[in-house]
Scaffold this motif. Structure first.
Motif, mmCIF file in Angstrom:
data_model
loop_
_atom_site.group_PDB
_atom_site.id
_atom_site.type_symbol
_atom_site.label_atom_id
_atom_site.label_comp_id
_atom_site.label_asym_id
_atom_site.label_seq_id
_atom_site.Cartn_x
_atom_site.Cartn_y
_atom_site.Cartn_z
ATOM 1 N N GLY A 210 0.847 -1.280 0.180
ATOM 2 C CA GLY A 210 0.102 -0.101 -0.069
ATOM 3 C C GLY A 210 0.807 1.384 -0.029
ATOM 4 N N LYS A 212 2.843 1.893 -2.301
ATOM 5 C CA LYS A 212 3.083 2.111 -3.654
ATOM 6 C C LYS A 212 4.336 1.981 -4.174
ATOM 7 C CE LYS A 212 -1.105 3.491 -3.449
ATOM 8 N NZ LYS A 212 -2.367 2.670 -3.967
ATOM 9 N N GLN A 248 11.641 -8.441 6.411
ATOM 10 C CA GLN A 248 10.453 -9.004 6.639
ATOM 11 C C GLN A 248 9.818 -9.773 7.605
ATOM 12 O OE1 GLN A 248 9.999 -11.864 3.131
ATOM 13 N NE2 GLN A 248 8.552 -13.222 4.238
ATOM 14 N N VAL A 249 8.407 -9.492 8.063
ATOM 15 C CA VAL A 249 7.762 -9.805 9.263
ATOM 16 C C VAL A 249 6.792 -10.947 8.740
ATOM 17 C CG1 VAL A 249 6.203 -9.445 10.916
ATOM 18 C CG2 VAL A 249 8.094 -7.787 10.399
ATOM 19 N N THR A 252 7.707 -16.399 6.706
ATOM 20 C CA THR A 252 9.167 -16.973 6.326
ATOM 21 C C THR A 252 9.707 -15.859 6.406
ATOM 22 O OG1 THR A 252 7.785 -16.248 4.088
ATOM 23 C CG2 THR A 252 8.074 -18.452 4.481
ATOM 24 N N GLY A 265 -0.371 -0.013 5.085
ATOM 25 C CA GLY A 265 -0.680 -0.587 3.970
ATOM 26 C C GLY A 265 -0.054 -2.112 3.575
ATOM 27 N N SER A 267 -2.186 -5.751 3.969
ATOM 28 C CA SER A 267 -3.375 -6.276 4.004
ATOM 29 C C SER A 267 -3.868 -7.236 4.931
ATOM 30 C CB SER A 267 -3.646 -6.986 2.780
ATOM 31 O OG SER A 267 -2.717 -8.083 2.724
ATOM 32 N N GLN A 271 -0.065 -15.264 6.405
ATOM 33 C CA GLN A 271 1.326 -15.483 6.635
ATOM 34 C C GLN A 271 2.011 -14.300 7.262
ATOM 35 O OE1 GLN A 271 -0.287 -15.640 3.706
ATOM 36 N NE2 GLN A 271 -0.070 -17.890 2.815
ATOM 37 N N ILE A 285 -2.984 0.796 9.382
ATOM 38 C CA ILE A 285 -3.469 2.097 8.571
ATOM 39 C C ILE A 285 -3.622 1.397 7.135
ATOM 40 C CG2 ILE A 285 -2.478 4.346 7.524
ATOM 41 C CD1 ILE A 285 -0.817 4.507 10.107
ATOM 42 N N ASN A 286 -4.866 1.454 6.768
ATOM 43 C CA ASN A 286 -5.067 1.033 5.412
ATOM 44 C C ASN A 286 -6.194 1.731 4.756
ATOM 45 O OD1 ASN A 286 -6.196 -1.163 3.265
ATOM 46 N ND2 ASN A 286 -4.536 -2.305 4.367
ATOM 47 N N SER A 287 -6.128 1.703 3.365
ATOM 48 C CA SER A 287 -7.191 2.577 2.723
ATOM 49 C C SER A 287 -8.508 1.655 2.488
ATOM 50 C CB SER A 287 -6.765 3.057 1.374
ATOM 51 O OG SER A 287 -6.304 1.847 0.776
ATOM 52 N N ALA A 291 -10.103 -4.626 4.895
ATOM 53 C CA ALA A 291 -8.774 -5.251 5.089
ATOM 54 C C ALA A 291 -8.630 -6.217 6.084
ATOM 55 C CB ALA A 291 -7.712 -4.226 4.833
ATOM 56 N N GLY A 303 -7.670 5.072 5.529
ATOM 57 C CA GLY A 303 -7.197 6.189 4.709
ATOM 58 C C GLY A 303 -5.833 6.163 3.982
ATOM 59 N N ASP A 304 -5.451 7.021 3.362
ATOM 60 C CA ASP A 304 -4.362 6.837 2.414
ATOM 61 C C ASP A 304 -3.050 6.958 3.336
ATOM 62 O OD1 ASP A 304 -2.126 6.921 0.826
ATOM 63 O OD2 ASP A 304 -3.310 8.619 -0.437
ATOM 64 N N ALA A 305 -2.198 6.042 3.395
ATOM 65 C CA ALA A 305 -1.112 5.951 4.345
ATOM 66 C C ALA A 305 -0.190 6.987 3.988
ATOM 67 C CB ALA A 305 -0.088 4.673 4.069
#
Ligand code: FAD
Length: 319
Positions: A210, A212, A248-249, A252, A265, A267, A271, A285-287, A291, A303-305
């Motif tokens: 998210g 971008k 990476q969280v 894996t 951003g 989802s 995993q 925080i997610n638009s 989600a 909203g927009d991150a």
């Protein structure tokens, strides 16, 4: 009562919080606590090991043990276990712990419970709980017919009290044990963006697709700087090459359990949740109001991150 051996992890002589947790839990059980530390800086950590509950510390101050080497660490820890004869071994479920202790368990012919989130020690008995199937269920693990019980704990799961600086430990030095090396560490390249070890961080700010594009991780770095946080990421952005795999969280990637996890951003795929659902407070925080991450979040901002994160940073600067 027997002896608990704690494998102490440190960064250039600074004891990691995860090891502090294990030492204090071991000491609280009433057993004798013996710690082991490796590497040329091992001597610098002995005082902290005593302050946190170890009465005896075994060190191998050999530069060949500065970086993790599977064969060298296995040979050295096995030699010390042979001398100390512990009934329980505690170590962190770090990348080192998770690689080293299955080898040690196989060599000793004993049981190991990895990636545990709760720990109960009663005399020589130990019970641990570990998440399974990406945290969908929990297994309670007991040991039967295992002369030594090895438990690897996730970081940030056990309380840490102030260290008692009046307590000291006897220090026993060992020469490095001979090992049949099959692995040679030639160089260690640190990820530039990874300031603190993610697994030890008290606050994690993670970014996903998210955001971008890679350049927008700057707004997460700015927020992390203000909060004293470490920046993590979803696999989607790691696979896209925006950030390194060390960030990476998830299933894996790394497992984190900070006091505060801010997912930006992201989802909330199963995993990803597998690596962070143990966080105490989760802010998403997610638009997209639908989600899946919002089902796990303590607080959600729809909203927009790219708009929200810089505003949060400015507000936290004022605090
Ligand atoms: P997406 O799923 O694409 O989500 C992006 C989110 O951003 C969406 O919810 C969208 O609504 C939101 N968004 C879009 N624009 C904005 C905006 N302007 N502001 C705010 N929000 C916005 N994933 C991991 O993370 N870690 C793992 O360890 C991992 N291991 C895996 C192992 C296996 C075997 C498999 C099959 C998958 C694994 N995955 C892992 C991948 C996982 O299934 C997901 O694909 C991944 O987590 C998705 O990453 P994401 O949330 O960043 O991207």
């Amino acid at each position: 009562m027997g002896k608990i051996l704690v494998f102490a992890e440190h960064t250039n002589g600074k004891l990691k919080r995860s090891s502090q947790e294990l030492l204090q839990a071991a000491a609280a059980s009433g057993n004798t606590v013996v710690a082991v530390a490796f590497g040329s800086h091992a001597g610098d950590v002995t005082a902290a090991l005593g302050h946190n509950g170890a009465s005896e510390v075994h060190v191998v101050k050999d530069a060949s043990l500065d970086a993790y080497n599977p064969e060298a660490f296995t040979a050295n820890i096995a030699a010390i276990i042979g001398k100390v004869q512990p009934t329980i071994i505690l170590a962190s479920a770090s990348s080192t712990g998770k690689d080293l202790f299955p080898r040690v368990a196989a060599r000793l012919g004993v049981g190991v419970a990895s990636d545990c989130t709760t720990l109960t020690i009663s005399g020589d008995n130990v019970t641990a709980v570990k998440p399974m199937y990406s945290g969908k269920c929990f297994a309670t693990v007991n040991f039967e017919n295992s002369a030594v019980k090895i438990v690897l704990m996730r970081a940030n799961q056990l309380p840490v009290a102030a260290a008692d600086t009046s307590k000291t430990a006897n220090v026993v030095e060992h020469a490095a044990a001979a090992a049949d090396l099959k692995t040679l560490i030639k160089e260690i390249v640190k990820g530039a963006s990874e300031k603190l070890d993610l697994t030890e961080a008290n606050i994690v700010v993670s970014g996903g697709r998210g955001l971008k594009e890679a350049a927008n991780f700057k707004i997460l770095n700015d927020l992390a700087d203000v909060l004293g946080a470490t920046v993590g990421a979803s696999r989607a952005v790691v696979d896209a090459g925006w950030v390194g795999h060390g960030m990476q969280v998830g299933q894996t990637g790394k497992t984190v359990a900070p006091t505060l996890y801010i997912a930006v951003g992201i989802s909330g795929a199963i995993q990803h949740l597998a690596g962070m659902s143990g966080s105490k407070v989760i802010v998403a925080i997610n638009s997209d109001a639908n989600a899946p991450i919002f089902q796990k979040a303590t607080y959600g901002i729809v909203g927009d991150a790219l708009d929200i994160v810089p505003k949060l940073t400015e507000e936290f600067k004022k605090a």
